[in-house]
Design a protein around this motif. Structure first.
Motif, PDB file in Angstrom:
ATOM      1  N   HIS A  44       0.805  -1.227   0.000  1.00  0.00           N
ATOM      2  CA  HIS A  44       0.000   0.000   0.000  1.00  0.00           C
ATOM      3  C   HIS A  44       0.835   1.273   0.000  1.00  0.00           C
ATOM      4  O   HIS A  44       0.490   2.265   0.642  1.00  0.00           O
ATOM      5  CB  HIS A  44      -0.950   0.010   1.209  1.00  0.00           C
ATOM      6  CG  HIS A  44      -1.768  -1.240   1.341  1.00  0.00           C
ATOM      7  ND1 HIS A  44      -1.718  -2.038   2.468  1.00  0.00           N
ATOM      8  CD2 HIS A  44      -2.625  -1.840   0.475  1.00  0.00           C
ATOM      9  CE1 HIS A  44      -2.534  -3.067   2.299  1.00  0.00           C
ATOM     10  NE2 HIS A  44      -3.096  -2.967   1.096  1.00  0.00           N
ATOM     11  N   MET A  45       1.895   1.253  -0.775  1.00  0.00           N
ATOM     12  CA  MET A  45       2.725   2.455  -0.871  1.00  0.00           C
ATOM     13  C   MET A  45       2.037   3.567  -1.665  1.00  0.00           C
ATOM     14  O   MET A  45       2.526   4.702  -1.702  1.00  0.00           O
ATOM     15  CB  MET A  45       4.078   2.106  -1.496  1.00  0.00           C
ATOM     16  CG  MET A  45       4.926   1.167  -0.636  1.00  0.00           C
ATOM     17  SD  MET A  45       5.172   1.786   1.044  1.00  0.00           S
ATOM     18  CE  MET A  45       6.123   3.257   0.721  1.00  0.00           C
ATOM     19  N   ASP A  46       0.894   3.253  -2.280  1.00  0.00           N
ATOM     20  CA  ASP A  46       0.120   4.265  -2.993  1.00  0.00           C
ATOM     21  C   ASP A  46      -1.008   4.839  -2.141  1.00  0.00           C
ATOM     22  O   ASP A  46      -1.890   5.540  -2.654  1.00  0.00           O
ATOM     23  CB  ASP A  46      -0.439   3.697  -4.302  1.00  0.00           C
ATOM     24  CG  ASP A  46      -0.983   2.282  -4.157  1.00  0.00           C
ATOM     25  OD1 ASP A  46      -1.116   1.795  -3.012  1.00  0.00           O
ATOM     26  OD2 ASP A  46      -1.269   1.653  -5.199  1.00  0.00           O
ATOM     27  N   ASP A  47      -1.021   4.560  -0.842  1.00  0.00           N
ATOM     28  CA  ASP A  47      -2.056   5.137   0.026  1.00  0.00           C
ATOM     29  C   ASP A  47      -2.000   6.663  -0.022  1.00  0.00           C
ATOM     30  O   ASP A  47      -0.901   7.246   0.006  1.00  0.00           O
ATOM     31  CB  ASP A  47      -1.836   4.688   1.471  1.00  0.00           C
ATOM     32  CG  ASP A  47      -2.429   3.327   1.764  1.00  0.00           C
ATOM     33  OD1 ASP A  47      -3.245   2.844   0.964  1.00  0.00           O
ATOM     34  OD2 ASP A  47      -2.070   2.733   2.797  1.00  0.00           O
ATOM     35  N   ALA A  48      -3.104   7.312  -0.061  1.00  0.00           N
ATOM     36  CA  ALA A  48      -4.476   6.857  -0.209  1.00  0.00           C
ATOM     37  C   ALA A  48      -5.236   7.949  -0.953  1.00  0.00           C
ATOM     38  O   ALA A  48      -4.838   9.116  -0.967  1.00  0.00           O
ATOM     39  CB  ALA A  48      -5.114   6.602   1.145  1.00  0.00           C
ATOM     40  N   LEU A  49      -6.347   7.564  -1.560  1.00  0.00           N
ATOM     41  CA  LEU A  49      -7.208   8.526  -2.239  1.00  0.00           C
ATOM     42  C   LEU A  49      -8.336   8.961  -1.310  1.00  0.00           C
ATOM     43  O   LEU A  49      -8.864   8.149  -0.539  1.00  0.00           O
ATOM     44  CB  LEU A  49      -7.818   7.902  -3.504  1.00  0.00           C
ATOM     45  CG  LEU A  49      -6.867   7.400  -4.592  1.00  0.00           C
ATOM     46  CD1 LEU A  49      -7.674   6.821  -5.743  1.00  0.00           C
ATOM     47  CD2 LEU A  49      -5.961   8.528  -5.078  1.00  0.00           C
ATOM     48  N   GLN A  50      -8.718  10.220  -1.399  1.00  0.00           N
ATOM     49  CA  GLN A  50      -9.863  10.699  -0.641  1.00  0.00           C
ATOM     50  C   GLN A  50     -11.112   9.956  -1.108  1.00  0.00           C
ATOM     51  O   GLN A  50     -11.408   9.868  -2.300  1.00  0.00           O
ATOM     52  CB  GLN A  50     -10.052  12.195  -0.845  1.00  0.00           C
ATOM     53  CG  GLN A  50     -11.347  12.766  -0.296  1.00  0.00           C
ATOM     54  CD  GLN A  50     -11.443  12.673   1.215  1.00  0.00           C
ATOM     55  OE1 GLN A  50     -10.588  13.179   1.921  1.00  0.00           O
ATOM     56  NE2 GLN A  50     -12.491  12.024   1.701  1.00  0.00           N
TER      57      GLN A  50
END
Length: 837
Positions: A398-404
């Motif tokens: 989850h290194m792309d965390d996070a989208l609203q």
């Protein structure tokens, strides 16, 4: 072995005797007996010896299809079938449509139970009637109106059978035969974009496990064909499903099955000796609980045996057992062996039943918490590469965390976003700074803020009380790497506190307050099993790029998790409490972080007290009770600063604390050193009331602890109560008892209903080896994880499946329970004057 017999009168007589004996053996082994007469008992279900049939004693739960609803079968003490109901899929998954329960009626005169249900979206109502007949039960489906056109070919009556109960067994389908598949291998069919398994057997009459007298079930359908499916083709937690479609254009009785479950004559469930799989300290009270079938006749005594170095067993105690009484569906007796204090290895024996070996030793609890800190906590770390010797548990996830998260959106796993984001970020916009710290909440991978701050506070309390210096794990937050069984010169518990705090601080700095949590946006990601680093591409989503396109830093693949950010003052106070607590623990370890934690905690307190509370509430992701969370923050800030304004908050709510001392006990006791003498006197009076209620509660079952009856089993409550009792004992030893603490740990280690298994994987001789971790598809465990344990399935059936990991209410690990378990284990050692290692 082959025998050769010459023919003569003697050999002919011997052959006849052999045939008669062999035939008798076959009759016993294959048990040609039939179902005894089923009658409705006072608990509202059908019963005969060896067979129970529940008819909507339970309904679908908060999490959808929980495999505990509809018509259920308990066969020779094992729940083997569930979800007997009209469903809209051959093998329904957890989030597929479920009906709305309306009511059920019990008619003892006609020996029948009828349940009424509906699918409101389709304006479709029906009833299911179960009526006992000779040698079985008739299940009928009734419609007042014809099946809606939209449900033709879709609605059918399903009954699901536990795969683990039928592994390595056969079935008969009319004149055909087969073996239940150990691994799913049915043909699949794609229709209208939906993939469903095809039946692996179709018949008018099905016989499940004809060779096994304990599991043989016969199902006959005079009209609608029976199809048998393997639900594991769609989901690892699927069951074997027997199904008949409802006919179109008909009303009244539209379906009828006759179900017969073989029963062994005079069957009696084997006794179970509940005890601690870990063992006992010599000075501890040692009480085994013997659980008996209600038709069993108790023996007069039990024995304790000790083994020596040559393998010889010596009787150390033989004593009468004492009747406790009935609880749920069983009768209970106690066996007190407290007088035995000699160090050694022992077993308990009752009749022909013997336990696994356990220890009596001074150091019996010294290392039982080690796997929880060494393995379980490390494996649950998010945003970290976790290695163990030759094994990689998971990569940096989850290194792309996070989208609203989008506004006005309700998620499928208890998260929701209100009408605004509550912050400067737009729906779908990337929120930087959230891809750090935190633990996977449970057997799934979401970051639940309430879990994180609760875990941090338990770890801090453990550190402050016991200072465990254990160092067996290398953790590097800069390189995002952890390696088990690799000391790095730093106390592991402080490194775990730091890891949790990094996520809580990240939320405060990036969003401005504590958020609900971070969770997968898509259901097909949420059901992911295995390495969490493969669940997303770990590249921040970029809407300007095409699907699967990447510029090396961002990606056009929409797989990033959502951050749910609706404001909740409860969450914000809870986060502040953890930050304040961590500031004390981290002093001398990471002074910069400690200072930042305290500064942020004070800032959150001032901000929250400057306006009316934000009261967004949804599911179990928006914090605890507002008063609880605020008082907890006040206490932690008081301990960290000594500032009188936080003490004043406690004084102002003292009447609330006195009314519910159990609820506020930990908060109230921690503050005593900072309060005046009258405060302690009032808390002492409240603790006396708490103790009186605790003693009453301890008498409700033979295990002496509170056993919850909700949809999530109660080991967490047991551990929580025991931890609270320790803190109260330390403050008021004249009121509380050490046994109030010991009983909780004994329960977790195996002294509980239904079985004697330790609920802590890898703690004790026999412990949970099949559990609901993120590796559950492999029917295995994570060392040190604690499962919820024994679920009381209404009205009276205690269950913890040891051969089926997928029942989350019984078998799912939760990270905060690991923290409270470590605290309890060290507390017990403290009460026994045993140094920690």
């Amino acid at each position: 072995m082959r025998y050769s017999l010459k023919y003569n009168r003697r050999s002919k007589w011997l052959t006849c005797r052999l045939l008669i004996s062999y035939t008798s053996l076959l009759c016993h082994f294959f048990s040609f007996g039939q179902t005894g007469k089923l009658t409705i008992n006072d608990s509202g279900y059908f019963e005969t010896r060896g067979l129970n049939v529940f008819v909507f004693s339970n309904h679908y739960g908060l999490f959808g299809d929980e495999k505990s609803s509809g018509i259920e079968i308990i066969h020779h003490g094992v729940r083997t079938a569930t979800n007997g109901d009209v469903r809209l899929n051959p093998t329904p998954e957890q989030w597929d449509s479920i009906p709305q329960f309306i009511k059920r009626t019990i008619n003892k005169e006609s020996n029948s139970i009828e349940a009424f249900l509906q699918y409101p979206v389709f304006d479709f109502a029906y009833s299911i009637k179960a009526q006992a007949r000779e040698n079985g039960i008739v299940i009928s489906v009734y419609l007042d109106k014809p099946l809606p056109a939209a449900l033709e070919g879709k609605a059918g009556f399903n009954l699901e059978f536990l795969p683990a109960a039928y592994f390595r067994k056969s079935y008969l389908a009319d004149d055909k035969s087969g073996i239940f598949p150990l691994y799913p291998s049915s043909a699949m069919l794609v229709h209208a974009g939906i993939t469903d398994p095809q039946p692996f057997a179709v018949a008018k009459k099905l016989v499940l496990a004809p060779e096994d007298p304990e599991r043989r079930i016969t199902i006959e359908s005079p009209g609608n064909p029976l199809s048998m499916y393997d639900g594991r083709n769609k989901a690892q937690n699927g069951w074997f499903v027997v199904r008949s479609l409802l006919p179109a254009g008909k009303t009244g009785k539209v379906l009828e099955w006759f179900i017969s479950g073989n029963t062994i004559p005079n069957w009696v469930r084997q006794p179970m000796i509940a005890h601690s799989q870990v063992g006992y300290h010599p000075e501890q009270k040692k009480m085994a609980i013997i659980e008996l079938d209600k038709n069993d006749k108790a023996l007069g005594s039990a024995r304790l045996l000790r083994v020596n170095e040559t393998g010889q067993w010596t009787e150390k105690l033989k004593a009468p057992i004492t009747r406790w009484g009935n609880y749920l569906r069983y009768q209970y007796y106690t066996f007190d062996f407290s007088s035995v204090k000699e160090n050694g290895i022992y077993i308990l024996e009752y009749g022909k039943v013997q336990t696994q070996p356990f220890r009596i030793a001074n150091d019996v609890f010294v290392n039982t918490w080690h796997p929880t800190l060494d393995v379980f906590f490390t494996e649950q770390m998010d945003h970290i590469f976790v290695n163990e010797a030759y094994r990689v548990w998971h990569g940096r996830s989850h290194m792309d965390d996070a989208l609203q998260a989008p506004v006005n959106h309700t998620h499928f796993d208890l998260y929701a976003q209100g009408p605004t984001t509550g912050n400067r970020f737009k729906p779908g916009e990337h929120i930087p700074g959230l891809n750090i710290g935190g633990w996977y909440d449970a057997g799934d991978f979401d970051l639940r803020t309430q879990t994180i701050y609760g875990t941090v506070m338990n770890l801090v309390q453990t550190w402050e009380l016991f200072k465990p210096m254990r160092d067996e794990t290398l953790i590097n937050e800069q390189t995002r790497y952890a390696d088990m069984h690799h000391p790095d010169g730093k106390p592991d518990i402080l490194q775990q506190i730091e890891h949790g705090i990094l996520q809580l601080l990240g939320q405060q700095k990036s969003v401005g307050y504590a958020i609900n949590g971070i969770v997968e946006a898509h259901l097909d990601q949420y059901t992911h099993l295995g390495d969490a680093s493969t669940k997303t591409d770990n590249l921040v989503y970029n809407a300007a790029l095409k699907e699967n396109e990447s510029d090396g830093f961002t990606s056009g693949t929409f797989d990033d998790r959502w951050a749910f950010t609706s404001k909740s003052s409860s969450l914000n106070y809870g986060s502040a409490a953890a930050l304040a607590a961590a500031s004390r623990a981290l002093k001398g370890y990471n002074d910069t972080l400690a200072t930042e934690c305290l500064s942020m905690a004070k800032k959150v307190w001032e901000e929250e007290n400057s306006h009316a509370p934000d009261m967004f509430r949804h599911g179990n992701t928006t914090g605890g009770n507002l008063l609880d969370e605020k008082l907890r923050a006040a206490v932690e800030l008081l301990l960290s600063t000594g500032d009188k304004k936080y003490a004043d908050t406690l004084y102002s709510r003292l009447p609330d604390i006195e009314k519910q001392p159990g609820r506020f006990a930990v908060i109230a006791v921690q503050a005593i050193p900072y309060m005046d003498a009258s405060y302690k006197q009032r808390i002492e009076a409240a603790v006396k009331n708490y103790k009186a209620n605790l003693d009453k509660m301890a008498q409700q079952n033979p295990f002496g602890v509170f056993i919850g009856t909700g949809g999530w089993a109660g080991s967490g409550q047991v551990i929580g109560f025991a931890g609270t009792n320790y803190l109260l004992y330390k403050a008021f030893p004249g009121i509380m008892s050490k046994e109030d603490v010991f009983r909780g740990l004994n329960y977790v280690y195996g002294c509980h209903p239904a079985s004697d298994i330790s609920l802590v994987s890898a703690a004790g001789t026999r412990s949970k080896e099949v559990a609901y971790g993120n590796n559950r598809a492999d029917f295995t465990f994570i060392a040190g994880g604690i499962v919820p344990g024994v679920l009381i399935i209404p009205p009276d059936f205690p269950e913890n499946k040891e051969d089926w990991p997928f029942l989350w209410g019984e078998n799912e690990y939760v990270v905060n329970l690991g923290a409270s378990y470590i605290l309890l284990t060290l507390a017990v050692n403290d009460l026994l004057n045993v140094p920690n290692e």
